[in-house]
Design a protein around this motif. Structure first.
Motif, mmCIF file in Angstrom:
data_model
loop_
_atom_site.group_PDB
_atom_site.id
_atom_site.type_symbol
_atom_site.label_atom_id
_atom_site.label_comp_id
_atom_site.label_asym_id
_atom_site.label_seq_id
_atom_site.Cartn_x
_atom_site.Cartn_y
_atom_site.Cartn_z
ATOM 1 N N ALA A 75 0.857 -1.197 0.000
ATOM 2 C CA ALA A 75 0.000 0.000 0.000
ATOM 3 C C ALA A 75 0.883 1.232 0.000
ATOM 4 O O ALA A 75 2.053 1.180 0.400
ATOM 5 N N VAL A 76 0.332 2.343 -0.450
ATOM 6 C CA VAL A 76 0.989 3.640 -0.318
ATOM 7 C C VAL A 76 -0.073 4.622 0.165
ATOM 8 O O VAL A 76 -1.203 4.633 -0.328
ATOM 9 N N ILE A 77 0.291 5.391 1.202
ATOM 10 C CA ILE A 77 -0.647 6.297 1.865
ATOM 11 C C ILE A 77 -0.172 7.730 1.655
ATOM 12 O O ILE A 77 1.025 8.021 1.781
ATOM 13 N N PHE A 78 -1.120 8.617 1.352
ATOM 14 C CA PHE A 78 -0.819 10.034 1.177
ATOM 15 C C PHE A 78 -1.542 10.810 2.286
ATOM 16 O O PHE A 78 -2.691 11.229 2.124
ATOM 17 N N PRO A 79 -0.893 10.973 3.447
ATOM 18 C CA PRO A 79 -1.587 11.530 4.617
ATOM 19 C C PRO A 79 -2.080 12.952 4.431
ATOM 20 O O PRO A 79 -3.093 13.341 5.028
ATOM 21 N N GLN A 80 -1.405 13.749 3.599
ATOM 22 C CA GLN A 80 -1.846 15.141 3.404
ATOM 23 C C GLN A 80 -3.202 15.218 2.709
ATOM 24 O O GLN A 80 -3.944 16.182 2.881
ATOM 25 N N LEU A 81 -3.517 14.196 1.900
ATOM 26 C CA LEU A 81 -4.805 14.156 1.202
ATOM 27 C C LEU A 81 -5.759 13.137 1.804
ATOM 28 O O LEU A 81 -6.882 12.988 1.332
ATOM 29 N N GLU A 82 -5.291 12.413 2.840
ATOM 30 C CA GLU A 82 -6.078 11.337 3.438
ATOM 31 C C GLU A 82 -6.568 10.377 2.350
ATOM 32 O O GLU A 82 -7.756 10.087 2.221
ATOM 33 N N ALA A 83 -5.619 9.902 1.566
ATOM 34 C CA ALA A 83 -5.906 8.980 0.468
ATOM 35 C C ALA A 83 -4.875 7.860 0.490
ATOM 36 O O ALA A 83 -3.780 8.007 1.053
ATOM 37 N N ALA A 84 -5.225 6.740 -0.127
ATOM 38 C CA ALA A 84 -4.305 5.603 -0.171
ATOM 39 C C ALA A 84 -4.679 4.689 -1.323
ATOM 40 O O ALA A 84 -5.827 4.671 -1.785
ATOM 41 N N VAL A 85 -3.685 3.917 -1.760
ATOM 42 C CA VAL A 85 -3.894 2.842 -2.725
ATOM 43 C C VAL A 85 -3.374 1.576 -2.058
ATOM 44 O O VAL A 85 -2.261 1.567 -1.514
ATOM 45 N N VAL A 86 -4.163 0.502 -2.078
ATOM 46 C CA VAL A 86 -3.802 -0.702 -1.327
ATOM 47 C C VAL A 86 -4.099 -1.948 -2.147
ATOM 48 O O VAL A 86 -5.069 -2.003 -2.915
ATOM 49 N N ASP A 87 -3.247 -2.944 -1.986
ATOM 50 C CA ASP A 87 -3.502 -4.276 -2.535
ATOM 51 C C ASP A 87 -4.535 -4.949 -1.639
ATOM 52 O O ASP A 87 -4.250 -5.283 -0.489
ATOM 53 N N GLY A 88 -5.738 -5.119 -2.131
ATOM 54 C CA GLY A 88 -6.822 -5.658 -1.319
ATOM 55 C C GLY A 88 -7.077 -7.143 -1.514
ATOM 56 O O GLY A 88 -8.160 -7.631 -1.190
ATOM 57 N N THR A 89 -6.077 -7.865 -2.038
ATOM 58 C CA THR A 89 -6.237 -9.305 -2.234
ATOM 59 C C THR A 89 -5.781 -10.063 -0.985
ATOM 60 O O THR A 89 -5.122 -9.505 -0.111
ATOM 61 N N ALA A 90 -6.137 -11.345 -0.896
ATOM 62 C CA ALA A 90 -5.765 -12.166 0.253
ATOM 63 C C ALA A 90 -4.238 -12.160 0.428
ATOM 64 O O ALA A 90 -3.501 -12.151 -0.564
ATOM 65 N N PRO A 91 -3.740 -12.167 1.689
ATOM 66 C CA PRO A 91 -4.522 -12.321 2.926
ATOM 67 C C PRO A 91 -5.025 -11.011 3.522
ATOM 68 O O PRO A 91 -5.709 -11.023 4.533
ATOM 69 N N HIS A 92 -4.679 -9.866 2.917
ATOM 70 C CA HIS A 92 -5.092 -8.582 3.491
ATOM 71 C C HIS A 92 -6.318 -8.048 2.756
ATOM 72 O O HIS A 92 -6.277 -6.995 2.121
ATOM 73 N N ILE A 93 -7.407 -8.797 2.846
ATOM 74 C CA ILE A 93 -8.654 -8.404 2.189
ATOM 75 C C ILE A 93 -9.272 -7.223 2.925
ATOM 76 O O ILE A 93 -9.326 -7.195 4.153
ATOM 77 N N ILE A 94 -9.715 -6.229 2.171
ATOM 78 C CA ILE A 94 -10.353 -5.042 2.744
ATOM 79 C C ILE A 94 -11.786 -4.964 2.243
ATOM 80 O O ILE A 94 -12.030 -5.023 1.041
ATOM 81 N N GLU A 95 -12.713 -4.852 3.171
ATOM 82 C CA GLU A 95 -14.117 -4.678 2.816
ATOM 83 C C GLU A 95 -14.461 -3.194 2.905
ATOM 84 O O GLU A 95 -14.171 -2.548 3.922
ATOM 85 N N PRO A 96 -15.056 -2.612 1.877
ATOM 86 C CA PRO A 96 -15.367 -1.180 1.909
ATOM 87 C C PRO A 96 -16.409 -0.844 2.965
ATOM 88 O O PRO A 96 -17.375 -1.586 3.161
ATOM 89 N N ALA A 97 -16.183 0.280 3.647
ATOM 90 C CA ALA A 97 -17.146 0.772 4.640
ATOM 91 C C ALA A 97 -18.070 1.830 4.046
ATOM 92 O O ALA A 97 -19.183 2.032 4.528
ATOM 93 N N CYS A 98 -17.589 2.513 2.996
ATOM 94 C CA CYS A 98 -18.393 3.558 2.352
ATOM 95 C C CYS A 98 -18.094 3.526 0.845
ATOM 96 O O CYS A 98 -17.497 4.450 0.303
ATOM 97 N N PRO A 99 -18.497 2.429 0.169
ATOM 98 C CA PRO A 99 -18.105 2.246 -1.234
ATOM 99 C C PRO A 99 -18.623 3.354 -2.140
ATOM 100 O O PRO A 99 -19.724 3.856 -1.966
ATOM 101 N N GLY A 100 -17.769 3.748 -3.054
ATOM 102 C CA GLY A 100 -18.133 4.809 -3.984
ATOM 103 C C GLY A 100 -17.737 6.175 -3.463
ATOM 104 O O GLY A 100 -17.046 6.935 -4.137
ATOM 105 N N ALA A 101 -18.159 6.495 -2.246
ATOM 106 C CA ALA A 101 -17.824 7.789 -1.666
ATOM 107 C C ALA A 101 -16.387 7.833 -1.171
ATOM 108 O O ALA A 101 -15.719 8.859 -1.246
ATOM 109 N N VAL A 102 -15.898 6.702 -0.651
ATOM 110 C CA VAL A 102 -14.512 6.627 -0.162
ATOM 111 C C VAL A 102 -13.744 5.556 -0.935
ATOM 112 O O VAL A 102 -12.752 5.841 -1.601
#
Length: 359
Positions: A75-102
């Motif tokens: 993953a890479v996180i951009f704290p100044q923009l509160e944004a990130a890009v992450v590999d969401g495949t197993a084993p670190h699966i991420i389920e969206p909490a606010c899909p589309g908006a976030v």
């Protein structure tokens, strides 16, 4: 300035331990791009290209490394923009909490040459099965090593020792946390240590980049948690922002603490992973262990420590074998990926992130 790098997952005695869900926090994040695809499809390539675009625009970037292979990006996180890009495949699966908006998905599976992959289907299945088999053995070894380490800790840190550590923590709290913070008592969890195919790796740069004053806690028996836990509790109550770093061999226990707004950190320094710089203060926690119990059980402790280290080495060897199998998977896939389209998608993601308004 050292680069801020963390792990958000760890190979632990209880299996893979994930902190990736912390990225999917709609109250904190503006945008989270979750990559979905398989091995060798260009996930790290895409993230590194987005990171280069952001850095060229003057943004800070925090890297999240893979706990199995610290040369790979998860993953890479951009704290100044509160944004990130992450590999969401197993084993670190991420389920969206606010899909589309976030959260937004990036699907790279469409960039595979499916017809080209058909003739090597069995090779792919064989490499995948080998990779998974090695990880089963890794977790058995780490599980046994973790039990032995916990046994040593319980022997040398009875209630009286924990009380002694709590008193020492109270003195530090009175000295270092006099002024209230302004972060509202926020804490985020990050690993800076991980058991990898290269052995136990500690990302000391994350500490160096955020703290000028570092307390080095010399600790061979897992005593640091009982010093760090009350410090963390007091800091949060005072309104300070904390980065709480669990021990990968006991993820329910703290190994390090960083307070960026105070430029202050507390790090566990072991013979295997010593703090590499001059410390602001050095506390010998080993000297606070139960001396009578240590003398009475010295042969047992020596044996336990040796066996735990051997089991950890076996786990590392298993991770090296798992990495070799994963590398073979990537070599199978790579010729059948359209990397030009991956790079084009990376440029689109970078443009969208850079268009975000700073919060």
């Amino acid at each position: 300035m050292p680069k801020i790098q963390y792990f958000l997952g760890g190979n632990t005695p209880s299996g893979f331990y994930s902190l990736y869900h912390q990225l999917s926090d709609p109250a904190r994040m503006q945008a989270l791009y979750i990559i979905k695809s398989g091995p060798g499809s260009g996930k790290s390539t895409l993230m590194r290209r987005v990171e280069r675009h952001a850095q060229a625009a003057g943004l800070e970037a925090e890297e999240v490394l893979c706990s199995g292979d610290p040369d790979s990006l998860d993953a890479v996180i951009f704290p100044q923009l509160e944004a990130a890009v992450v590999d969401g495949t197993a084993p670190h699966i991420i389920e969206p909490a606010c899909p589309g908006a976030v959260e937004r998905y990036i699907d790279l599976s469409g960039f595979y040459d499916r017809a080209g992959l058909q003739p090597i289907k069995q090779d792919i299945l064989d490499a995948t099965a080998e990779y998974q088999r090695h990880y089963k053995r890794v977790y058995r070894c780490l599980g046994a090593a973790g039990e032995l380490r916990r046994d040593m800790n319980e022997l040398l840190a009875p209630g009286a020792v924990r009380q002694k550590l709590a008193r020492r923590a109270a003195g530090i709290i009175g000295r270092e946390l006099k002024k209230p913070g302004s972060a509202g008592g926020e804490a985020e969890q990050r690993f800076i240590s991980a058991v990898t195919h290269k052995g136990t790796v500690t990302l000391w740069g994350a500490v160096e980049a955020q703290a000028d004053r570092v307390y080095e806690l010399a600790d061979s028996y897992g005593l640091a948690h009982d010093l760090l836990n009350p410090i963390l509790t007091a800091a949060l109550a005072s309104g300070h922002r904390a980065v709480a770093c669990p021990d990968p061999m006991a993820p329910d226990r703290l190994a390090h603490l960083i307070f960026p707004d105070l430029s202050l950190a507390f790090v566990t320094s072991t013979p295997e992973a010593p703090w590499p710089h001059h410390a602001y203060r050095r506390l010998r926690l080993d000297a606070m262990a139960d001396g009578e119990a240590y003398r009475a059980a010295k042969p047992r402790l020596r044996f336990t420590k040796r066996v735990a280290a051997a089991l950890l080495d076996e786990g590392v060897a298993g991770l090296a074998q798992a990495k070799a199998a994963h590398d073979r998977l990537e070599r199978l896939y790579n010729p059948y990926v359209d990397f030009d389209r991956v790079l084009e998608r990376a440029d689109q993601v970078a443009d969208e992130i850079l268009a975000l308004t700073r919060p």
